[in-house]
Design a protein around this motif. Structure first.
Motif, PDB file in Angstrom:
ATOM      1  N   UNK A  48       0.834  -1.211   0.000  1.00  9.85           N
ATOM      2  CA  UNK A  48       0.000   0.000   0.000  1.00  9.85           C
ATOM      3  C   UNK A  48       0.866   1.257   0.000  1.00  9.85           C
ATOM      4  N   UNK A  49       1.869   1.299   0.859  1.00 12.68           N
ATOM      5  CA  UNK A  49       2.723   2.481   0.941  1.00 12.68           C
ATOM      6  C   UNK A  49       3.511   2.678  -0.352  1.00 12.68           C
ATOM      7  N   UNK A  50       3.979   1.591  -0.965  1.00 12.70           N
ATOM      8  CA  UNK A  50       4.673   1.698  -2.245  1.00 12.70           C
ATOM      9  C   UNK A  50       3.733   2.202  -3.337  1.00 12.70           C
ATOM     10  N   UNK A  51       2.495   1.722  -3.316  1.00  8.96           N
ATOM     11  CA  UNK A  51       1.518   2.149  -4.315  1.00  8.96           C
ATOM     12  C   UNK A  51       1.208   3.634  -4.171  1.00  8.96           C
ATOM     13  N   UNK A  52       1.152   4.114  -2.941  1.00 14.29           N
ATOM     14  CA  UNK A  52       0.933   5.547  -2.707  1.00 14.29           C
ATOM     15  C   UNK A  52       2.076   6.361  -3.316  1.00 14.29           C
ATOM     16  N   UNK A  62       4.019   5.533  -5.698  1.00 16.66           N
ATOM     17  CA  UNK A  62       4.056   5.385  -7.157  1.00 16.66           C
ATOM     18  C   UNK A  62       2.816   5.942  -7.848  1.00 16.66           C
ATOM     19  N   UNK A  63       1.867   6.467  -7.073  1.00 17.74           N
ATOM     20  CA  UNK A  63       0.663   7.040  -7.669  1.00 17.74           C
ATOM     21  C   UNK A  63      -0.289   6.025  -8.257  1.00 17.74           C
ATOM     22  N   UNK A  64      -0.281   4.799  -7.725  1.00 18.33           N
ATOM     23  CA  UNK A  64      -1.133   3.736  -8.282  1.00 18.33           C
ATOM     24  C   UNK A  64      -2.568   3.795  -7.771  1.00 18.33           C
ATOM     25  N   UNK A  65      -2.764   4.436  -6.615  1.00 21.94           N
ATOM     26  CA  UNK A  65      -4.085   4.385  -5.989  1.00 21.94           C
ATOM     27  C   UNK A  65      -4.548   5.789  -5.615  1.00 21.94           C
ATOM     28  N   UNK A  66      -5.845   5.926  -5.463  1.00 13.81           N
ATOM     29  CA  UNK A  66      -6.421   7.206  -5.057  1.00 13.81           C
ATOM     30  C   UNK A  66      -5.831   7.666  -3.731  1.00 13.81           C
ATOM     31  N   UNK A  67      -5.437   8.926  -3.680  1.00 15.14           N
ATOM     32  CA  UNK A  67      -4.767   9.440  -2.482  1.00 15.14           C
ATOM     33  C   UNK A  67      -5.702   9.548  -1.282  1.00 15.14           C
ATOM     34  N   UNK A  68      -7.012   9.588  -1.529  1.00 12.20           N
ATOM     35  CA  UNK A  68      -7.955   9.771  -0.427  1.00 12.20           C
ATOM     36  C   UNK A  68      -8.509   8.454   0.110  1.00 12.20           C
ATOM     37  N   UNK A  69      -7.939   7.326  -0.314  1.00  7.93           N
ATOM     38  CA  UNK A  69      -8.353   6.023   0.217  1.00  7.93           C
ATOM     39  C   UNK A  69      -7.320   5.563   1.229  1.00  7.93           C
ATOM     40  N   UNK A  94     -14.512  -4.188 -12.028  1.00 11.95           N
ATOM     41  CA  UNK A  94     -15.417  -3.045 -12.199  1.00 11.95           C
ATOM     42  C   UNK A  94     -15.660  -2.274 -10.910  1.00 11.95           C
ATOM     43  N   UNK A  95     -15.786  -2.989  -9.799  1.00 11.23           N
ATOM     44  CA  UNK A  95     -16.260  -2.326  -8.593  1.00 11.23           C
ATOM     45  C   UNK A  95     -15.231  -2.249  -7.464  1.00 11.23           C
ATOM     46  N   UNK A  96     -14.122  -2.951  -7.586  1.00  9.08           N
ATOM     47  CA  UNK A  96     -13.084  -2.887  -6.547  1.00  9.08           C
ATOM     48  C   UNK A  96     -11.825  -2.242  -7.105  1.00  9.08           C
ATOM     49  N   UNK A  97     -11.272  -2.829  -8.160  1.00 11.25           N
ATOM     50  CA  UNK A  97     -10.037  -2.290  -8.743  1.00 11.25           C
ATOM     51  C   UNK A  97     -10.241  -0.859  -9.215  1.00 11.25           C
ATOM     52  N   UNK A  98     -11.342  -0.590  -9.906  1.00 10.83           N
ATOM     53  CA  UNK A  98     -11.604   0.754 -10.410  1.00 10.83           C
ATOM     54  C   UNK A  98     -11.711   1.773  -9.285  1.00 10.83           C
ATOM     55  N   UNK A  99     -12.279   1.363  -8.161  1.00 11.41           N
ATOM     56  CA  UNK A  99     -12.423   2.277  -7.019  1.00 11.41           C
ATOM     57  C   UNK A  99     -11.075   2.591  -6.369  1.00 11.41           C
ATOM     58  N   UNK A 100     -10.137   1.656  -6.432  1.00 13.49           N
ATOM     59  CA  UNK A 100      -8.833   1.838  -5.784  1.00 13.49           C
ATOM     60  C   UNK A 100      -7.866   2.599  -6.671  1.00 13.49           C
ATOM     61  N   UNK A 101      -7.905   2.349  -7.976  1.00 16.08           N
ATOM     62  CA  UNK A 101      -6.951   2.942  -8.891  1.00 16.08           C
ATOM     63  C   UNK A 101      -7.041   4.457  -8.917  1.00 16.08           C
ATOM     64  N   UNK A 102      -5.875   5.090  -9.042  1.00 11.57           N
ATOM     65  CA  UNK A 102      -5.844   6.540  -9.238  1.00 11.57           C
ATOM     66  C   UNK A 102      -6.076   6.840 -10.709  1.00 11.57           C
ATOM     67  N   UNK A 103      -6.450   8.068 -11.010  1.00  9.94           N
ATOM     68  CA  UNK A 103      -6.635   8.471 -12.396  1.00  9.94           C
ATOM     69  C   UNK A 103      -5.362   8.299 -13.195  1.00  9.94           C
ATOM     70  N   UNK A 104      -4.219   8.517 -12.548  1.00 11.64           N
ATOM     71  CA  UNK A 104      -2.930   8.370 -13.229  1.00 11.64           C
ATOM     72  C   UNK A 104      -2.679   6.934 -13.621  1.00 11.64           C
ATOM     73  N   UNK A 105      -2.909   6.009 -12.674  1.00 14.05           N
ATOM     74  CA  UNK A 105      -2.593   4.596 -12.946  1.00 14.05           C
ATOM     75  C   UNK A 105      -3.512   4.035 -14.020  1.00 14.05           C
ATOM     76  N   UNK A 106      -4.725   4.555 -14.151  1.00 14.31           N
ATOM     77  CA  UNK A 106      -5.646   4.057 -15.169  1.00 14.31           C
ATOM     78  C   UNK A 106      -5.133   4.380 -16.569  1.00 14.31           C
ATOM     79  N   UNK A 107      -4.299   5.405 -16.657  1.00 17.96           N
ATOM     80  CA  UNK A 107      -3.790   5.810 -17.963  1.00 17.96           C
ATOM     81  C   UNK A 107      -2.417   5.260 -18.277  1.00 17.96           C
ATOM     82  N   UNK A 108      -1.871   4.434 -17.329  1.00 14.54           N
ATOM     83  CA  UNK A 108      -0.528   3.893 -17.540  1.00 14.54           C
ATOM     84  C   UNK A 108      -0.549   2.831 -18.632  1.00 14.54           C
TER      85      UNK A 108
END
Length: 205
Positions: free
Chosen positions: A146-150, A152-159, A191-205
């Protein structure tokens, strides 16, 4: 051969030994008649002690159930860590792998089967979700990724990690109770778990 009772005239010198005897008796009772149907008197009889002796070690039936749930969860988390150790995935994909693993293999583990069967979920379901010990096991597995993902910008910062753990546990519990075909399960997680966790940046990687 009749087994001597140790609860009336003598005490177990080792507290942990006494607790283990009671927990072994509880597990045997749960396997025979289910968690909900098992009473403290059943556990006491199986352990060859009095009901009063049970209270020396546990305040009530719920405490015994929680201890059994926590111990079984530790066994399963150890297996899961072994399964995950060679995986190199982004955090959202890791959460997906964990959900698929627990939902697929959890019901095959004898102890989990005993505790999570339909006749037992009323007693055990929320204990798996709300237990502080089990929450701690989740943190051990997920804190580093989780901390590595934060970073690296992989996940929403507010989760928060706590929110992810709580949501993941509830999703797992839901799909164990109401199974669906694995391919459909993977699609729902995307659709309902991964999408909610991903940051906008990681979705475009």
């Amino acid at each position: 051969m009749k087994r001597n009772r140790w609860g009336q005239q003598t005490r177990q010198d080792n507290v942990e030994c006494g607790r283990d005897i009671i927990l072994d008796a509880a597990r045997a009772c749960y396997a025979e008649k289910g968690v909900t149907a098992t009473k403290l008197d059943d556990i006491a009889r199986k352990a060859h002690i009095s009901r009063r002796t049970v209270y020396r070690y546990f305040p009530n039936k719920h405490a015994i159930v929680q201890e059994v749930v926590d111990e079984q969860a530790l066994v399963f988390f150890t297996r899961m860590q072994s399964y995950l150790k060679d995986k190199d995935e982004c955090f959202p994909a890791l959460i997906k792998s964990i959900i698929l693993y627990v939902v697929t293999y959890g019901p095959r583990v004898p102890g989990h089967t005993m505790l999570m069967s339909s006749i037992n979920t009323g007693e055990t379901g929320m204990k798996f979700i709300t237990s502080p010990k089990i929450f701690g096991y989740w943190e051990i597995v997920l804190r580093g990724p989780f901390e590595n993902a934060r970073l690296n910008g992989e996940i929403n910062h507010d989760i928060s990690l706590q929110e992810i753990i709580a949501w993941t546990a509830r999703v797992i519990f839901s799909f164990i109770q109401f199974p669906v075909e694995k391919k459909r399960l993977a699609r729902v997680i995307d659709r309902f778990v991964v999408t909610a966790i991903e940051s906008g940046t990681s979705k475009n990687l």
